[in-house]
Design a protein around this motif. Structure first.
Motif, PDB file in Angstrom:
ATOM      1  N   THR A 121      51.689  39.085  57.226  1.00 20.21           N
ATOM      2  CA  THR A 121      50.200  40.015  57.754  1.00 20.21           C
ATOM      3  C   THR A 121      50.231  40.918  56.113  1.00 20.21           C
ATOM      4  N   SER A 122      49.076  40.357  55.546  1.00 19.66           N
ATOM      5  CA  SER A 122      48.465  41.186  54.636  1.00 19.66           C
ATOM      6  C   SER A 122      47.224  41.779  54.316  1.00 19.66           C
ATOM      7  N   GLN A 123      47.025  42.868  53.301  1.00 18.02           N
ATOM      8  CA  GLN A 123      46.318  42.839  53.159  1.00 18.02           C
ATOM      9  C   GLN A 123      45.185  42.456  52.079  1.00 18.02           C
ATOM     10  N   VAL A 124      44.873  41.861  51.451  1.00 16.45           N
ATOM     11  CA  VAL A 124      44.419  41.103  49.671  1.00 16.45           C
ATOM     12  C   VAL A 124      42.632  41.611  50.254  1.00 16.45           C
ATOM     13  N   CYS A 125      42.334  42.092  48.608  1.00 15.33           N
ATOM     14  CA  CYS A 125      40.952  42.493  48.053  1.00 15.33           C
ATOM     15  C   CYS A 125      40.226  41.337  47.399  1.00 15.33           C
ATOM     16  N   ILE A 126      39.708  41.557  47.691  1.00 15.10           N
ATOM     17  CA  ILE A 126      38.211  40.157  47.607  1.00 15.10           C
ATOM     18  C   ILE A 126      37.253  41.083  46.129  1.00 15.10           C
ATOM     19  N   THR A 127      37.246  41.217  45.083  1.00 17.50           N
ATOM     20  CA  THR A 127      36.108  41.695  44.707  1.00 17.50           C
ATOM     21  C   THR A 127      34.261  40.386  44.876  1.00 17.50           C
ATOM     22  N   GLN A 128      33.446  40.528  44.360  1.00 14.04           N
ATOM     23  CA  GLN A 128      31.974  40.184  44.412  1.00 14.04           C
ATOM     24  C   GLN A 128      32.591  38.527  43.517  1.00 14.04           C
ATOM     25  N   GLU A 129      33.643  38.900  42.668  1.00 11.71           N
ATOM     26  CA  GLU A 129      33.300  38.182  41.575  1.00 11.71           C
ATOM     27  C   GLU A 129      33.980  37.109  42.125  1.00 11.71           C
ATOM     28  N   MET A 130      35.341  37.101  42.569  1.00 12.20           N
ATOM     29  CA  MET A 130      36.162  36.604  43.543  1.00 12.20           C
ATOM     30  C   MET A 130      35.582  35.006  44.546  1.00 12.20           C
ATOM     31  N   ALA A 131      34.460  36.260  45.491  1.00  9.33           N
ATOM     32  CA  ALA A 131      33.386  35.908  46.908  1.00  9.33           C
ATOM     33  C   ALA A 131      32.556  34.367  46.118  1.00  9.33           C
ATOM     34  N   ASN A 132      31.913  35.325  44.858  1.00 12.42           N
ATOM     35  CA  ASN A 132      30.994  33.889  44.510  1.00 12.42           C
ATOM     36  C   ASN A 132      31.964  32.794  43.585  1.00 12.42           C
ATOM     37  N   GLN A 133      32.892  32.898  43.820  1.00 14.17           N
ATOM     38  CA  GLN A 133      33.382  31.962  42.926  1.00 14.17           C
ATOM     39  C   GLN A 133      33.870  30.091  44.076  1.00 14.17           C
ATOM     40  N   LYS A 134      34.075  29.196  43.282  1.00 12.57           N
ATOM     41  CA  LYS A 134      33.525  28.028  44.107  1.00 12.57           C
ATOM     42  C   LYS A 134      35.388  27.755  44.407  1.00 12.57           C
ATOM     43  N   ILE A 135      36.247  28.473  42.936  1.00 15.81           N
ATOM     44  CA  ILE A 135      37.647  28.033  43.606  1.00 15.81           C
ATOM     45  C   ILE A 135      38.326  29.264  42.713  1.00 15.81           C
ATOM     46  N   PRO A 136      38.808  29.702  43.372  1.00 14.63           N
ATOM     47  CA  PRO A 136      39.125  31.406  42.994  1.00 14.63           C
ATOM     48  C   PRO A 136      39.947  31.230  42.088  1.00 14.63           C
ATOM     49  N   THR A 137      39.629  32.303  40.904  1.00 18.21           N
ATOM     50  CA  THR A 137      40.645  32.839  39.947  1.00 18.21           C
ATOM     51  C   THR A 137      41.791  32.657  40.440  1.00 18.21           C
ATOM     52  N   VAL A 138      42.497  32.657  41.516  1.00 24.61           N
ATOM     53  CA  VAL A 138      44.590  33.097  40.993  1.00 24.61           C
ATOM     54  C   VAL A 138      45.096  31.413  41.438  1.00 24.61           C
ATOM     55  N   LEU A 139      44.043  30.273  41.229  1.00 19.35           N
ATOM     56  CA  LEU A 139      44.269  28.863  42.072  1.00 19.35           C
ATOM     57  C   LEU A 139      44.064  28.472  40.556  1.00 19.35           C
TER      58      LEU A 139
END
Length: 176
Positions: free
Chosen positions: A72-90
């Motif tokens: 279990t972890s906590q993750v911060c999702i920015t507005q920019e990340m939420a808007n992406q079809k494929i997340p930057t991290v991938l």
């Protein structure tokens, strides 16, 4: 033991990262990933566990709490990340894996992974569904070879939005 560490880090990174698909509310999320590999964590020697913790920090997140086969972890999702079809991290080609055929249909998503390097070779798939902008459920499967050892792993991830404010939790960042 190194096979366990590499497989575990791959599943945790991909399972957590795949959750940043669109339809997602930005802010602080709690992610819980379960897998057979996670039940083996108590057998990892402390020095190798520290290496895994350091690897997680390179990718901008703290090692999740692991208990009874669940992380279990906590993750911060920015507005920019939420808007992406494929997340930057991938898109960062982590672990030598390329994202192929990322498809989103309504609230469902599916991402194929192709991994080809000297340590990790194989194919994986991540898929899931957003039940609302504040929750999702998904799974990641990977079949291949880690350092010459066959591996077939499956992880399940559930996420729930906690708040708009990420507090001290930082968004993922590019480790390079």
């Amino acid at each position: 033991m190194q096979k366990i560490i590499l497989s575990l880090s791959l599943l945790l990174a991909v399972s957590t990262a795949n959750s940043a698909e669109s339809h997602m509310r930005p802010g602080l999320w709690e992610m819980t990933t379960t897998s057979g590999l996670l039940s083996l964590v108590p057998m990892i020697p402390p020095d190798q566990m520290q290496n895994l913790t350091n690897l997680a920090k390179q990718y901008g997140f703290d090692m999740p709490k692991i208990n009874n086969g669940a992380a279990t972890s906590q993750v911060c999702i920015t507005q920019e990340m939420a808007n992406q079809k494929i997340p930057t991290v991938l898109n960062q080609n982590q672990y030598g894996c390329d994202v192929k055929n990322a498809v989103q249909t309504g609230n469902d998503y599916k991402i194929n992974l192709i991994c080809e390097n000297s340590v990790l070779k194989g194919n994986g798939v991540t898929e899931g569904i957003f039940t609302s902008p504040e929750s999702f459920t998904g799974r990641t499967e990977f079949n291949g070879v880690v350092q010459g050892n066959p591996v077939s792993e499956r992880a399940y991830t559930d996420g729930r939005w906690i708040s708009e404010n990420c507090g001290t939790v930082k968004p993922f960042r590019d480790p390079r």
